[in-house]
Scaffold this motif. Structure first.
Motif: not given
Length: 182
Positions: A137, A166, A118-120, A122-123, A133-134, A163, A160
């Motif tokens: 997305r 998120k 759910g965040s850069a 962790s991903h 992550f970005e 997560e 995760n």
């Protein structure tokens, strides 16, 4: 559309290549470099015909990273030509502006993108590459904007599990489908 018999597969999940641009901690295929014995283009097209002849109604092309294989569009097109539903599974770490029009051209029925955090932080840790992550997305947004049936796929693991709320927020915000796997 082909109709499977009770003894034949309805859907085939096909690792088109093991070449990959990420280093995911959960990769059971040990992806990274393409293998020397991967199917040639001719062999891959023959497999499309064979799957259709077996009554397979759908094919999910994945990798490694499917878009790193030079002939992925030819194989995807033949999958559709044979009357099968075409799903594409990607990590999204590619140029969405380049790939999304190609997905539309082959008339992909579904595009699924790995989203494991759910965040850069962790991903990216799970996927092994900063910025993944970005890019995932961005790919999800571009696929949705192109009116492709779009899903996120999350491989649930201890790192995760916390997560998931998120990730659910992202899925709801983007108005996409969500597949969980272990």
């Amino acid at each position: 559309m082909n109709k499977p018999s009770s003894n034949n597969p309805a859907i085939a999940v096909w690792e088109l290549t093991l070449q990959c641009n990420l280093r995911c901690v959960h990769c059971g295929s040990f992806a990274g470099d393409a293998r020397a014995d991967e199917l040639s283009s001719i062999e891959a097209l023959r497999l499309c015909y064979d799957l259709a002849a077996l009554g397979c109604t759908g094919v999910a092309l994945m990798g490694g990273e499917v878009f790193l294989r030079q002939d992925w569009q030819t194989i995807a097109h033949e999958t559709k030509h044979q009357g099968m539903v075409l799903s594409i599974i990607t990590n999204g770490y590619v140029n969405a502006d380049h790939i999304i029009p190609q997905l539309c051209a082959v008339e992909a029925d579904c595009v699924m993108v790995g989203l494991d955090g759910g965040s850069a932080a962790s991903h990216d840790a799970i996927r092994g590459v900063q910025g993944s992550f970005e890019k995932a997305r961005r790919f999800l947004k571009a696929a949705k904007k192109a009116n492709l049936q779009t899903s996120a796929i999350t491989t649930v693991q201890k790192s995760n599990f916390h997560e998931l709320p998120k990730i659910l927020e992202i899925v709801l915000e983007e108005d996409i489908n969500w597949q969980l796997q272990e």
